[in-house]
Design an enzyme around this catalytic site. Structure first.
Site, PDB file in Angstrom:
ATOM      1  N   LYS A 171       0.719  -1.042  -0.337  1.00 52.83           N
ATOM      2  CA  LYS A 171      -0.205   0.133  -0.052  1.00 52.83           C
ATOM      3  C   LYS A 171       0.897   0.725  -0.472  1.00 52.83           C
ATOM      4  O   LYS A 171       1.516   1.394   1.057  1.00 52.83           O
ATOM      5  CB  LYS A 171      -1.234   0.306   1.442  1.00 52.83           C
ATOM      6  CG  LYS A 171      -1.978   0.442   1.164  1.00 52.83           C
ATOM      7  CD  LYS A 171      -2.109   1.555   0.986  1.00 52.83           C
ATOM      8  CE  LYS A 171      -2.362   3.227   1.667  1.00 52.83           C
ATOM      9  NZ  LYS A 171      -1.393   4.335   1.823  1.00 52.83           N
ATOM     10  N   GLU A 246       8.886   1.425  11.288  1.00 53.94           N
ATOM     11  CA  GLU A 246       9.997   2.681  11.042  1.00 53.94           C
ATOM     12  C   GLU A 246       9.363   3.981  10.551  1.00 53.94           C
ATOM     13  O   GLU A 246       8.591   4.303   9.635  1.00 53.94           O
ATOM     14  CB  GLU A 246      10.453   2.336   9.083  1.00 53.94           C
ATOM     15  CG  GLU A 246      11.513   0.867   8.984  1.00 53.94           C
ATOM     16  CD  GLU A 246      12.530   0.811   9.695  1.00 53.94           C
ATOM     17  OE1 GLU A 246      13.347   1.465  10.375  1.00 53.94           O
ATOM     18  OE2 GLU A 246      13.187  -0.626  10.105  1.00 53.94           O
ATOM     19  N   CYS A 280      13.480  10.891   6.649  1.00 56.86           N
ATOM     20  CA  CYS A 280      13.098  10.265   8.756  1.00 56.86           C
ATOM     21  C   CYS A 280      14.292  10.240   8.896  1.00 56.86           C
ATOM     22  O   CYS A 280      14.001  10.616  10.325  1.00 56.86           O
ATOM     23  CB  CYS A 280      12.633   9.479   8.694  1.00 56.86           C
ATOM     24  SG  CYS A 280      13.782   8.022   7.821  1.00 56.86           S
ATOM     25  N   GLU A 379       8.798  16.580  15.371  1.00 58.93           N
ATOM     26  CA  GLU A 379       9.128  16.123  13.588  1.00 58.93           C
ATOM     27  C   GLU A 379       8.624  16.981  12.787  1.00 58.93           C
ATOM     28  O   GLU A 379       7.662  17.161  12.426  1.00 58.93           O
ATOM     29  CB  GLU A 379       9.177  14.845  13.161  1.00 58.93           C
ATOM     30  CG  GLU A 379       9.891  14.567  11.941  1.00 58.93           C
ATOM     31  CD  GLU A 379       9.949  12.593  12.082  1.00 58.93           C
ATOM     32  OE1 GLU A 379       8.472  12.224  11.575  1.00 58.93           O
ATOM     33  OE2 GLU A 379      10.629  12.383  10.508  1.00 58.93           O
TER      34      GLU A 379
HETATM   35  P1  NAD Z   1       2.065   8.744   7.252  1.00 60.68           P
HETATM   36  O1  NAD Z   1       2.362   7.619   8.979  1.00 60.68           O
HETATM   37  O2  NAD Z   1       0.866   9.649   7.119  1.00 60.68           O
HETATM   38  O3  NAD Z   1       1.375   7.449   6.109  1.00 60.68           O
HETATM   39  C1  NAD Z   1       2.604   6.211   6.192  1.00 60.68           C
HETATM   40  C2  NAD Z   1       1.476   5.476   5.331  1.00 60.68           C
HETATM   41  O4  NAD Z   1       0.620   4.733   5.648  1.00 60.68           O
HETATM   42  C3  NAD Z   1       0.442   6.292   4.228  1.00 60.68           C
HETATM   43  O5  NAD Z   1       1.374   4.967   2.988  1.00 60.68           O
HETATM   44  C4  NAD Z   1      -0.751   6.340   4.643  1.00 60.68           C
HETATM   45  O6  NAD Z   1      -1.141   6.094   3.537  1.00 60.68           O
HETATM   46  C5  NAD Z   1      -0.450   4.965   5.559  1.00 60.68           C
HETATM   47  N1  NAD Z   1      -1.558   5.002   6.297  1.00 60.68           N
HETATM   48  C6  NAD Z   1      -1.990   6.110   7.432  1.00 60.68           C
HETATM   49  N2  NAD Z   1      -2.721   6.184   7.849  1.00 60.68           N
HETATM   50  C7  NAD Z   1      -3.660   5.043   7.973  1.00 60.68           C
HETATM   51  C8  NAD Z   1      -3.910   3.815   9.424  1.00 60.68           C
HETATM   52  N3  NAD Z   1      -4.976   4.641   9.938  1.00 60.68           N
HETATM   53  N4  NAD Z   1      -3.486   2.706   8.608  1.00 60.68           N
HETATM   54  C9  NAD Z   1      -3.057   1.973   7.679  1.00 60.68           C
HETATM   55  N5  NAD Z   1      -1.677   3.104   6.701  1.00 60.68           N
HETATM   56  C10 NAD Z   1      -1.716   4.009   6.799  1.00 60.68           C
HETATM   57  O7  NAD Z   1       3.874   9.238   6.965  1.00 60.68           O
HETATM   58  P2  NAD Z   1       3.706   9.973   5.793  1.00 60.68           P
HETATM   59  O8  NAD Z   1       3.673  11.648   6.522  1.00 60.68           O
HETATM   60  O9  NAD Z   1       3.596   9.756   4.250  1.00 60.68           O
HETATM   61  O10 NAD Z   1       4.951   9.957   6.044  1.00 60.68           O
HETATM   62  C11 NAD Z   1       6.379  10.842   6.825  1.00 60.68           C
HETATM   63  C12 NAD Z   1       7.073  10.030   8.157  1.00 60.68           C
HETATM   64  O11 NAD Z   1       7.764   8.761   7.432  1.00 60.68           O
HETATM   65  C13 NAD Z   1       7.678  10.616   9.075  1.00 60.68           C
HETATM   66  O12 NAD Z   1       6.905  10.785  10.559  1.00 60.68           O
HETATM   67  C14 NAD Z   1       8.567  10.036   8.887  1.00 60.68           C
HETATM   68  O13 NAD Z   1      10.106  10.436   9.635  1.00 60.68           O
HETATM   69  C15 NAD Z   1       8.066   8.162   8.335  1.00 60.68           C
HETATM   70  N6  NAD Z   1       9.527   7.850   7.248  1.00 60.68           N
HETATM   71  C16 NAD Z   1      10.596   6.817   8.263  1.00 60.68           C
HETATM   72  C17 NAD Z   1      11.680   6.275   7.849  1.00 60.68           C
HETATM   73  C18 NAD Z   1      11.537   5.362   8.525  1.00 60.68           C
HETATM   74  O14 NAD Z   1      12.423   4.490   7.808  1.00 60.68           O
HETATM   75  N7  NAD Z   1      12.121   5.417   9.983  1.00 60.68           N
HETATM   76  C19 NAD Z   1      11.700   6.411   6.616  1.00 60.68           C
HETATM   77  C20 NAD Z   1      10.659   7.064   6.100  1.00 60.68           C
HETATM   78  C21 NAD Z   1       9.825   7.993   5.979  1.00 60.68           C
END
Ligand code: NAD
Length: 477
Positions: A171, A246, A280, A379
């Site tokens: 997804k 992650e 991240c 963040e």
């Molecule tokens: P997000 O949590 O909003 O979304 C991430 C994914 O989760 C998307 O595909 C989104 O559609 C899905 N999602 C959202 N709500 C959901 C739910 N209720 N149930 C299941 N899936 C759901 O994050 P974002 O804004 O897309 O990405 C940024 C974040 O990701 C930042 O906090 C960043 O630090 C983190 N990140 C971490 C790493 C790592 O390796 N540690 C790498 C990249 C990004």
């Protein structure tokens, strides 16, 4: 209009509804994706299960490796095309988009070579017994991917899962799916059987939630925000489904007075402006030895003023942010800084060619940010570097560890003993000494401590997370 990719076929979602994709460089619509629902996930999980129980489980590890290698080569051949897709979708400058496409290829190359090197042990035990452990795939793995590095995160997560013998339902983020839909087509072209890689697009609270809840998903790899990570963990706990999380970070870059500043300055800047700060592991907090605080800030300020932001295709230092709400989020943080009288040292420039409708943010250097202020704790996920000063090692460590996160840390010093002391004391999944990120090598295990998550992806280590261990004890007398 883009369709889901399930069982090696492009498929319209059950709802027939779509989500419009905006180009971050001008804010204009340019494509659409399926707004899938739980029934689409159900279909993908069934197809994946059939593949797992059928052709996929009969493939030897070496055959899987050859398949992954063919995909790696195919991705490299299509790197220009994939980079162009990612650039439009995510607003990435050309060099970053290309680096991401090549990293994706490299992930599949690395995991191709790892497939037939993953094995269990034999364990010395009581007389009359032989005991061994087998590393077995979980089965159908779910992969929820954010928008900041779709190709790289797909590579490390899906590449590792496939290498370990799983099949995948993916997804992607609703803001950035297009490169992954294309990669799934390329996988089918090189011979991945129908059901091994399935991509279902849509909103997180709809289709992401359905994926996390689906009883046919045997393991979830989630990369995203800490808040959604908590939701995933709660949902997975209902059925005791293993999860790799992650999550975010607020990573420190710690510069001592004896550091090689010529080397440190460009690295410190890159660690916060890469991908417009939407990383991240961005080095978002700059902790500087008080002895060099003023001269270092002056040099950094001069360098920040030269940074240029503009449309992704101009390939400047920074492209736009992903969407308007992300831009607003950064503005809110900067407005908090203003209210709290946190001094701004310098800002880069948004070029004249940047359309008003794009989601641009100038890189910003703030100083004297109080350790417990929101700007030093949360963040921003934008190009904002928060500088603060420390007096000695103990204070540096106390400041470095004073957030709920622990993803990455950079330490700049020429003192070898201090390098080890600091590396041991800093709470972080990765420590970089006299560098930051080490070029992002696919070989290097990656993950966090505290609220940055748990489990490791990347490197060989990831394969342990994508398998479960079975102990087999034979009593033969
Ligand atoms: P997000 O949590 O909003 O979304 C991430 C994914 O989760 C998307 O595909 C989104 O559609 C899905 N999602 C959202 N709500 C959901 C739910 N209720 N149930 C299941 N899936 C759901 O994050 P974002 O804004 O897309 O990405 C940024 C974040 O990701 C930042 O906090 C960043 O630090 C983190 N990140 C971490 C790493 C790592 O390796 N540690 C790498 C990249 C990004």
């Amino acid at each position: 209009m883009q369709l889901n990719y399930i069982g090696n076929a492009a498929i319209v979602s059950a709802s027939g509804q779509t989500i419009t994709m905006l180009d971050p460089s001008d804010g204009k619509p340019f494509d659409s994706i399926q707004r899938s629902q739980a029934s689409d996930i159900d279909q993908a999980v069934r197809v994946a299960r059939d593949c797992l129980d059928g052709i996929w489980s009969r493939r030897s590890a070496a055959e899987r490796g050859r398949l992954l290698m063919r995909l790696s080569v195919k991705i490299a051949e299509h790197a220009d095309e994939l980079a162009a897709i990612e650039q439009r979708d995510c607003g990435k400058p050309t060099r970053q988009a290309m680096a991401d496409a090549l990293a994706l290829s490299r992930y599949f190359e690395f995991y191709a070579g790892a497939c037939d090197k993953l094995h269990g042990d034999t364990i010395p035990y009581l007389d009359g017994y032989s005991v061994m452990t087998w590393r077995e795939a979980h089965g159908v793995t779910g992969h929820i991917i954010p928008w900041n590095y779709p190709m790289q995160i797909f590579g490390r997560s899906v590449g590792g899962a496939l290498a370990a013998g799983n099949v995948c339902v993916v997804k992607p983020a609703e803001d950035a799916c297009l490169s992954l839909l294309r990669v799934a087509q390329l996988a089918a072209e090189v011979g991945f059987p129908a059901g091994a890689i399935n991509i279902v697009t849509g909103y997180g609270h709809e289709v992401g939630d359905a994926l996390a809840r689906h009883p046919g998903i045997d393991h979830i790899s989630f990369t995203g925000s800490p808040n959604v990570g908590t939701l995933i963990q709660q949902v997975a706990a209902e059925r005791h489904c293993p999860v790799t999380l992650e999550l975010g970070g607020k990573s420190p870059q710690i510069v001592f007075a004896d550091a090689d500043l010529e080397a440190a300055i460009p690295t410190v800047i890159n660690a916060i402006v890469q991908n417009a700060g939407q990383t991240c592991s961005a080095g978002a907090r700059l902790l500087v030895d008080r002895q060099i605080y003023e001269p270092l800030l002056e040099r950094l300020g001069n360098a920040f003023e030269k940074l240029r932001v503009g449309p992704a295709a101009m390939d400047l230092d920074l492209g736009p942010l992903i969407r308007q709400s992300q831009q607003q989020r950064v503005w809110d943080f900067l407005s908090d800084a203003h209210v709290a009288n946190i001094p701004m040292v310098a800002q880069g420039q948004i070029v004249d060619e940047a359309p008003q409708t794009g989601f641009y943010q100038a890189p910003t250097l703030l100083r004297d940010v109080p350790v417990m202020h929101r700007l030093a704790q949360d963040e921003v996920f934008g190009p904002v570097l928060c500088a603060m000063s420390f007096g000695d090692e103990d204070e540096a460590i106390a400041m470095a560890n004073a957030t709920r996160f622990g993803l990455a840390a950079g330490i700049w010093t020429r003192d070898g003993a201090r390098q080890f002391r600091m590396a041991k004391r800093v709470q972080s999944g990765q420590v970089f000494i006299n560098n930051y990120g080490a070029g992002g090598g696919v070989e290097l295990p990656f993950g966090g401590v505290k609220s940055s998550g748990y489990g490791r992806e990347k490197g060989f280590e990831a394969l342990y997370g994508f398998t479960t261990l079975k102990t087999v004890a034979i009593r033969h007398g």
